[in-house]
Design a protein around this motif. Structure first.
Motif, PDB file in Angstrom:
ATOM      1  N   ASP A 252       0.835  -1.178  -0.085  1.00 25.89           N
ATOM      2  CA  ASP A 252      -0.500   0.260  -0.386  1.00 25.89           C
ATOM      3  C   ASP A 252       0.903   1.321  -0.066  1.00 25.89           C
ATOM      4  OD1 ASP A 252      -2.371  -1.821  -0.039  1.00 25.89           O
ATOM      5  OD2 ASP A 252      -2.160  -1.285   3.095  1.00 25.89           O
TER       6      ASP A 252
ATOM      7  N   ASP B 255      -5.560   4.577  -7.374  1.00 25.00           N
ATOM      8  CA  ASP B 255      -5.032   2.879  -6.319  1.00 25.00           C
ATOM      9  C   ASP B 255      -6.135   2.371  -7.695  1.00 25.00           C
ATOM     10  OD1 ASP B 255      -4.524   0.553  -5.935  1.00 25.00           O
ATOM     11  OD2 ASP B 255      -5.625   0.835  -4.091  1.00 25.00           O
TER      12      ASP B 255
ATOM     13  N   PRO C  59      -6.882  -1.922  -7.360  1.00 22.86           N
ATOM     14  CA  PRO C  59      -6.284  -2.774  -6.648  1.00 22.86           C
ATOM     15  C   PRO C  59      -6.485  -4.367  -8.292  1.00 22.86           C
ATOM     16  CG  PRO C  59      -8.143  -2.030  -5.048  1.00 22.86           C
ATOM     17  CD  PRO C  59      -7.488  -1.438  -6.866  1.00 22.86           C
TER      18      PRO C  59
ATOM     19  N   PHE D 223      -4.703 -10.010  -5.467  1.00 23.70           N
ATOM     20  CA  PHE D 223      -4.459 -10.182  -4.059  1.00 23.70           C
ATOM     21  C   PHE D 223      -3.575 -11.312  -3.675  1.00 23.70           C
ATOM     22  CE2 PHE D 223      -9.209  -8.732  -3.544  1.00 23.70           C
ATOM     23  CZ  PHE D 223      -9.072  -7.340  -3.075  1.00 23.70           C
TER      24      PHE D 223
ATOM     25  N   THR E 221      -2.100  -5.939  -1.318  1.00 23.76           N
ATOM     26  CA  THR E 221      -3.069  -6.469  -1.829  1.00 23.76           C
ATOM     27  C   THR E 221      -1.747  -5.846  -3.561  1.00 23.76           C
ATOM     28  OG1 THR E 221      -4.807  -5.315  -0.378  1.00 23.76           O
ATOM     29  CG2 THR E 221      -5.193  -5.103  -3.566  1.00 23.76           C
TER      30      THR E 221
ATOM     31  N   HIS F 272      -1.097  -3.708  -6.550  1.00 24.36           N
ATOM     32  CA  HIS F 272      -2.076  -1.937  -6.788  1.00 24.36           C
ATOM     33  C   HIS F 272      -0.597  -2.088  -8.156  1.00 24.36           C
ATOM     34  CE1 HIS F 272      -3.228  -1.376  -3.151  1.00 24.36           C
ATOM     35  NE2 HIS F 272      -2.247  -1.718  -2.993  1.00 24.36           N
TER      36      HIS F 272
ATOM     37  N   ILE G 260      -8.846 -10.936  -8.611  1.00 27.84           N
ATOM     38  CA  ILE G 260      -9.560  -9.532  -7.652  1.00 27.84           C
ATOM     39  C   ILE G 260     -11.336  -9.229  -7.389  1.00 27.84           C
ATOM     40  CG2 ILE G 260     -10.348  -7.707  -9.228  1.00 27.84           C
ATOM     41  CD1 ILE G 260      -8.015  -6.827  -6.871  1.00 27.84           C
TER      42      ILE G 260
END
Lengths: 301, 284
Positions: free
Chosen positions: B86, B98, B100, B103, B237, B239, B275
């Motif tokens: 992050d 951002d 995403p 994961f 996460t 990004h 995601i």
């Protein structure tokens, strides 16, 4: 007169071209030999220059006698790694030497030509197997067996001993066989003529007679073992600590260099070159030992 | 590496020359995507697929680390900065948007016969720091714990160190293995072993691979949806950051990365969690 001058010309022509050919061949072979020397010198220089800052950044005693290797906390003591390298090497020599010398004795003194024609290429083939294949064999086949026997993970000195012992057999066996074969037949015949059995001849006469060559073979086998990287990396477990026992994960200098080199920077990288320099010195020491042993052998004869 | 830098410079020059006219005057055909090495496989495979369907587009992907990626997009030298972490507080003022894209969950794995089914984060930390060395201290049988760690170049180790260890040092006596596959294999064959791997690699992928058991952490099963909705704690996460809302080529590329084709393909194959895994019913 014309005959004589023709003969003279011919002689000069031949000798001049021969001279040129000889000179150019001498230069060529010199270049070949020089390339090897140059290679060693350049690598030594490169490693030395890159390793030099270790003396100031880490300090010689903290480096060589330091007990903790942990890049995350910037501790670069390589004593556990040196100890690991020697533990693995000597264990492998103790297991591998009898196997290899036994193979050499069998090939040189006992095997019939037909058996020899099968066994000798097999031993030589062993030398040609890439070390990553040995490592793969170690991790897939041997490690689970050791894990089962020891109740641990199977990573550690014991597994490395077995793999390395097999790997150094061809080095020691072929050189030992050469040493045994170079013992003059007259000595064998004299021994048998005195009524000695084959075993007595091997044990009391041939092995002592070939002693110098056998020691050379073992030292070169040691060089092979201490420098081995890939196979060892795959089976020792690479925990940078003094192992509690031979079934615990442990480090070696070579495996640690290979594992760390891809991402190390700054002092960490310098320390890796310092380890390479230490390995370099080990192998120089081994080569010096071989020369010394050979010279002693030459004098005693 | 040098090639990437050279390419980046080249593209930078091209952007400076051609892109000064202002936004929206026509899509540029080159897109610079740089940052996290963890995201490299996803970005590279996506770039190939994207270029196939957009013949005029040229996507330049490089892996220089998350921080450098965020820096590059903030400085305008890259259109998309990829990051496996992050934003830090000091980076939040950069005005980055951002998106995403996936994961990454890290599963703690043990031998299938190990009766222990759950550990807390504190227990996990104690185990990997070497403070707990026997399974009996965790409600299991009297059996030595064999720690299996990754090498320091591993992104998984870095994430595990940050999330679970919280800068407590790892026990140095742990075996250090250079790959996810090796960790999985050793744990599957060693009764007392414990290791950690990306969640996507827990299930058997190849014939002949043995099973491993993943542990619940803080009472939560490591599943794709638990990672995606944030209830499983060892997760991060991944990004894509852009300077302002993504426009033009960057927007089309991000849409492609979020498409089923990439999410079910490259993302899943790289061992990450798509995601949309946690939000079957749409964004929450």
């Amino acid at each position: 007169m014309s005959d004589a001058s023709a003969g003279h010309n011919k002689m000069r022509l031949v000798s001049r071209s021969t001279l040129a050919k000889e000179a150019s061949l001498a230069a060529l072979f010199f270049l070949c030999a020089f390339a090897a020397v140059l290679g060693v010198a350049l690598i030594f220089l490169f490693v030395g220059v890159r390793a030099w800052p270790v003396l100031t950044d880490v300090g010689l005693t903290d480096f060589i006698a330091g007990m903790t290797w942990d890049a995350a906390s910037e501790q670069y003591g390589i004593l556990p790694l040196i100890a690991g390298s020697f533990l693995v090497t000597f264990g492998a020599l103790i297991l591998g030497t009898p196997l290899a010398v036994g193979t050499a004795v069998f090939l040189s003194e006992i095997a019939s030509p037909a058996v020899r024609a099968v066994v000798r290429p097999a031993v030589e083939l062993l030398a040609g197997i890439p070390s990553v294949v040995f490592g793969f064999f170690g991790i897939v086949v041997l490690r689970p067996v050791v894990a089962e026997l020891s109740g641990g993970t199977g990573f550690g000195a014991f597994t490395a001993w077995i793999i390395l012992a097999i790997m150094i057999v061809p080095t020691i066996a072929t050189l030992s066989e050469d040493a045994l074969r170079s013992v003059p037949d007259g000595i064998r015949e004299a021994s048998y003529a005195m009524g000695a059995t084959t075993w007595q001849t091997i044990y009391k006469v041939l092995l002592p007679a070939a002693k110098i060559g056998l020691i050379d073979a073992i030292i070169l086998g040691m060089g092979r073992a201490i420098g081995e990287t890939m196979a060892v990396l795959m089976v020792v477990g690479n925990a940078p600590v003094f192992p509690a026992d031979v079934f615990s994960p442990m480090p070696t200098l070579t495996a640690q260099i290979a594992l760390n080199m891809s991402y190390a920077s700054g002092t960490h990288r310098v320390a890796l070159f310092g380890m390479a320099a230490i390995l370099f010195m080990f192998s120089m020491g081994l080569v010096a030992a071989v020369r010394l042993v050979s010279r002693m052998g030459g004098e005693s004869k | 590496m040098h090639r990437h830098i050279a390419l980046t410079m080249l593209v930078l020059a091209a952007v400076v020359v051609s892109g000064c006219g202002g936004a929206g005057s026509g899509d540029p055909t080159e897109l610079v995507v740089t940052g996290s090495t963890t995201l490299l496989p996803i970005a590279e495979i996506s770039a190939e697929g994207f270029e196939e369907s957009n013949q005029d587009a040229n996507v330049l992907v490089s892996g220089v680390g998350s921080s450098a990626g965020i820096e590059a997009v903030a400085a305008g030298t890259a259109s998309i900065g990829t990051s496996s972490r992050d934003l830090k507080t000091e980076e939040e003022s950069l005005g980055l948007v951002d998106t995403p894209v996936a994961f990454d969950g890290i599963a703690v794995i043990v031998h299938p016969k190990n009766p222990v089914t759950e550990l807390s984060m504190a227990e996990l930390q104690a185990v990997f720091a070497g403070r707990i060395t026997n399974w009996s201290e965790l409600g299991g049988p009297d059996m030595k714990i064999h720690l299996i760690n990754r090498d320091e170049a591993s992104g998984t180790r870095e994430a595990f160190h940050k999330i679970v260890m919280q800068d407590v040092p790892f026990d140095l006596r742990a075996a250090v293995l250079p790959g996810t596959g090796q960790v999985r294999d050793v744990v599957s064959r060693t009764q007392g072993a414990i290791g950690y791997i990306s969640l996507g690699f827990v299930d058997q992928r190849f014939a002949g691979a043995r099973a491993v058991k993943s542990l619940d952490v803080e009472g939560v099963r490591p599943t794709a949806s638990a990672v995606a909705d944030g209830t499983y704690p060892i997760r991060r996460t991944l990004h894509f950051f852009t300077e302002g809302e993504p426009q033009g080529l960057a927007r089309r590329f991000i849409e492609y990365v979020l498409s089923d084709e990439v999410q079910r393909g490259a993302v899943t194959e790289a061992g990450f969690i798509p995601i949309f895994a946690g939000s079957a019913g749409g964004e929450s």
